[in-house]
Design a protein around this motif. Sequence first.
Motif, PDB file in Angstrom:
ATOM      1  N   ASN A  56      17.130 -12.952 -66.094  1.00 17.45           N
ATOM      2  CA  ASN A  56      15.775 -12.409 -65.991  1.00 17.45           C
ATOM      3  C   ASN A  56      15.441 -11.574 -67.229  1.00 17.45           C
ATOM      4  OD1 ASN A  56      13.291 -11.756 -64.891  1.00 17.45           O
ATOM      5  ND2 ASN A  56      14.085  -9.941 -63.839  1.00 17.45           N
ATOM      6  N   PHE A  57      15.057 -12.273 -68.302  1.00 20.61           N
ATOM      7  CA  PHE A  57      14.706 -11.574 -69.543  1.00 20.61           C
ATOM      8  C   PHE A  57      13.208 -11.293 -69.550  1.00 20.61           C
ATOM      9  CE2 PHE A  57      18.332 -14.341 -70.515  1.00 20.61           C
ATOM     10  CZ  PHE A  57      19.258 -13.361 -70.801  1.00 20.61           C
ATOM     11  N   GLU A  58      12.829 -10.124 -69.991  1.00 20.36           N
ATOM     12  CA  GLU A  58      11.429  -9.708 -69.968  1.00 20.36           C
ATOM     13  C   GLU A  58      10.796  -9.845 -71.344  1.00 20.36           C
ATOM     14  OE1 GLU A  58      11.524  -5.753 -68.469  1.00 20.36           O
ATOM     15  OE2 GLU A  58      12.156  -6.349 -66.465  1.00 20.36           O
ATOM     16  N   ALA A  59       9.450  -9.892 -71.328  1.00 15.34           N
ATOM     17  CA  ALA A  59       8.707 -10.067 -72.572  1.00 15.34           C
ATOM     18  C   ALA A  59       8.962  -8.925 -73.565  1.00 15.34           C
ATOM     19  CB  ALA A  59       7.213 -10.164 -72.264  1.00 15.34           C
ATOM     20  N   LYS A  60       9.267  -7.738 -73.018  1.00 16.69           N
ATOM     21  CA  LYS A  60       9.480  -6.586 -73.922  1.00 16.69           C
ATOM     22  C   LYS A  60      10.669  -6.806 -74.866  1.00 16.69           C
ATOM     23  CE  LYS A  60      12.296  -3.888 -70.663  1.00 16.69           C
ATOM     24  NZ  LYS A  60      12.383  -2.641 -69.873  1.00 16.69           N
ATOM     25  N   ASP A  79      13.472 -17.021 -80.157  1.00 16.00           N
ATOM     26  CA  ASP A  79      12.619 -17.475 -81.260  1.00 16.00           C
ATOM     27  C   ASP A  79      11.416 -18.265 -80.744  1.00 16.00           C
ATOM     28  OD1 ASP A  79      14.309 -16.310 -83.055  1.00 16.00           O
ATOM     29  OD2 ASP A  79      15.371 -18.155 -83.599  1.00 16.00           O
ATOM     30  N   LYS A  80      11.655 -19.106 -79.730  1.00 11.41           N
ATOM     31  CA  LYS A  80      10.595 -19.958 -79.207  1.00 11.41           C
ATOM     32  C   LYS A  80       9.600 -19.176 -78.348  1.00 11.41           C
ATOM     33  CE  LYS A  80       9.913 -23.882 -76.048  1.00 11.41           C
ATOM     34  NZ  LYS A  80      10.600 -24.882 -75.205  1.00 11.41           N
ATOM     35  N   SER A 134       2.033 -17.331 -75.830  1.00 10.23           N
ATOM     36  CA  SER A 134       1.103 -16.348 -75.235  1.00 10.23           C
ATOM     37  C   SER A 134       1.651 -15.833 -73.907  1.00 10.23           C
ATOM     38  CB  SER A 134      -0.277 -16.987 -75.034  1.00 10.23           C
ATOM     39  OG  SER A 134      -0.144 -18.168 -74.242  1.00 10.23           O
ATOM     40  N   ASP A 135       2.263 -16.731 -73.118  1.00 13.59           N
ATOM     41  CA  ASP A 135       2.857 -16.318 -71.840  1.00 13.59           C
ATOM     42  C   ASP A 135       4.388 -16.288 -72.013  1.00 13.59           C
ATOM     43  OD1 ASP A 135       3.659 -15.807 -69.282  1.00 13.59           O
ATOM     44  OD2 ASP A 135       2.439 -17.371 -68.339  1.00 13.59           O
ATOM     45  N   VAL A 136       4.862 -15.180 -72.501  1.00  9.85           N
ATOM     46  CA  VAL A 136       6.292 -15.061 -72.822  1.00  9.85           C
ATOM     47  C   VAL A 136       7.162 -15.188 -71.577  1.00  9.85           C
ATOM     48  CG1 VAL A 136       8.074 -13.551 -73.786  1.00  9.85           C
ATOM     49  CG2 VAL A 136       5.826 -13.642 -74.856  1.00  9.85           C
ATOM     50  N   ASP A 137       6.752 -14.512 -70.476  1.00  8.12           N
ATOM     51  CA  ASP A 137       7.577 -14.485 -69.259  1.00  8.12           C
ATOM     52  C   ASP A 137       7.779 -15.892 -68.696  1.00  8.12           C
ATOM     53  OD1 ASP A 137       8.050 -11.786 -69.296  1.00  8.12           O
ATOM     54  OD2 ASP A 137       6.267 -11.292 -68.135  1.00  8.12           O
TER      55      ASP A 137
END
Length: 602
Positions: free
Chosen positions: A539-543, A587-588, A593-596
């Motif tokens: 569960n990696f977050e956009a931050k 990187d991708k 725009s929707d990182v999550d």
Amino acid sequence: MKWLTLISFIFLLSSARSRNLQRTARDAEHKSPIAHRFNDLKEETFKAAALITFSQYLQGCSFEVASELVKDVVDLAHKCVANEDAPECSKSLPSIFLDEICQVDKLRDTYGDIADCCGKADPERNECFLSFKVQHPDFVSPYQRPAADVICNEYKDHRVQLLGHFMHTVSRRNPFLHAPAILGLAAEYENALKACCSESDIGACLDAKVQQLSVIKERAKKIDMIQQHGCRILHKYGQRTFEASKLVRMSQKYPNAPFDGLVKMVHDVKDVYKECCEGDMVECVDDWSELVASLCAKQDVFSSKLKPCCELPAVEQTKCIMELDFDDKPDNLPSLAEKYVEDEQVCKGYEQNHEEFLAEFVYQYARRHPEFSTQLVLRVAKGFETALDKCCKTDSPAECLRKAVEELKKHIKETEDVVKTNCELYNTHGEANFVKQILARYTRKMPQVSTDTLFEIGKKMTGVAKKCCGLPEQKRMSCSELFLSIIIEDMCKRQESTPINDQVSQCCNELYSSRRPCFTAMGVDTKYVPPPFDPMMFNFEAKMCDAPEPEREAGQLKLLINLIKRKPQMTEEQQNTIAGGFTTMMDKCCKQSDVDSCMGEE
């Protein structure tokens, strides 16, 4: 409060007097320990050491409160100097300092559970106070020097206050650092102020000095770590192990010194260390200065390299001596085999005086091998002792000892190979790959340890490689085994309160010198049952996209640890694939725009 009139001279502790470090006999001559130490150190140095003592014991106290406590102790010292038979003058210095702390108004309200220590009798009371010491506590900020435009006026008009605040802060943040090192830092700080306050651009000068001071601070951290480790050895393994380790080091450093002289110096070092480790910084400063003075008085006997150090101001001597390179070993030293293997009297000598025989073996072996670590020399000495116990019961001790020597050579090669292999890995493949290898290795050995703690251990071990693998080859083993021993000792300390697994427990119960080889040889924990798969692990977050590079690197390494915990049989190729996948994902997705959502898919 005018108690620090010349800080640049506070360590002139041995001037105009000859000292002989025989503490028991000497202390018996004095009715009042505090009067004795006050007369030894003179008022300025006594006050500085007292400030350090109170600041380290009572880390939460302000400079003003610590100064008042110092004043009370100094008043008592004056009283006892005038009349050694006066009440309270016969008390030990640790008792005087702790009694003073225990009389602080509202001690429990202000400082919490440390007040419980006051209900104990000495020496348990002192041990209780020591247990409350915290390295780099959150409630004490690092020392902030005044702004460049005011610092010189502060130094000129309120010098005592300025330098006192410096020592107070350093002592509170480093409660285990021995007082001589803190006094040395204070002198370095004042030297920087003296040099810059006469310059036209004070700020630029101080900024340049900050670089020098940061180097000094790093050195102080290293000294602090080594001193704490020495205290731990003395406390946990006892005097014999402590003295043996010091004998190895001093025999390597002063290979031309006579055996008897080194043995006496080792005993004296142990006595002073004991005082410093117990928090008794007044006696620590006094007796450490005697030790340095004693060494300098016999410099011709110990080492020709001591001369430049002993010509320095006293405040700089300790640092110089500690950083001094090993002296050149004597030419044409005879083979040890003649005396310790082939000699027909070897068993007789061993049986007549077991301890002295082994001590002299350590001395003779260490002075011939400055490239070996202290721990390796101790392991060789232990192996030799075991061989003597066995071989002296046989009909042919010499033949038996020859075989034992061949076995010891195999162990020496194992230690050399460990250092060589790890330094080649670090120097050839770099820090990033090295830390991954270490984390994979130790996660398999002790997967029960938390991810954050394993990450911390991996970074510390990588720090050892960074520190040691750039050194000349003959210094690498000593450097790496010392700092690995410190990391392992910390792991074993945690093991005492939170058991990890049977393997770690077994290694932590080994002799001090045998722990590192035990941890190195430790295999995968076969009794470990991996936890069930947890999707939240991914569960990696956009931050994470905006996180600094060190945070992203930490995220990748912690992912690796968690994966190995769940699949210990994972191959190195699979590890590299996953690590690469993490980098590709970052990187991708960080460009989307929707990182999550992207991270969820990946």
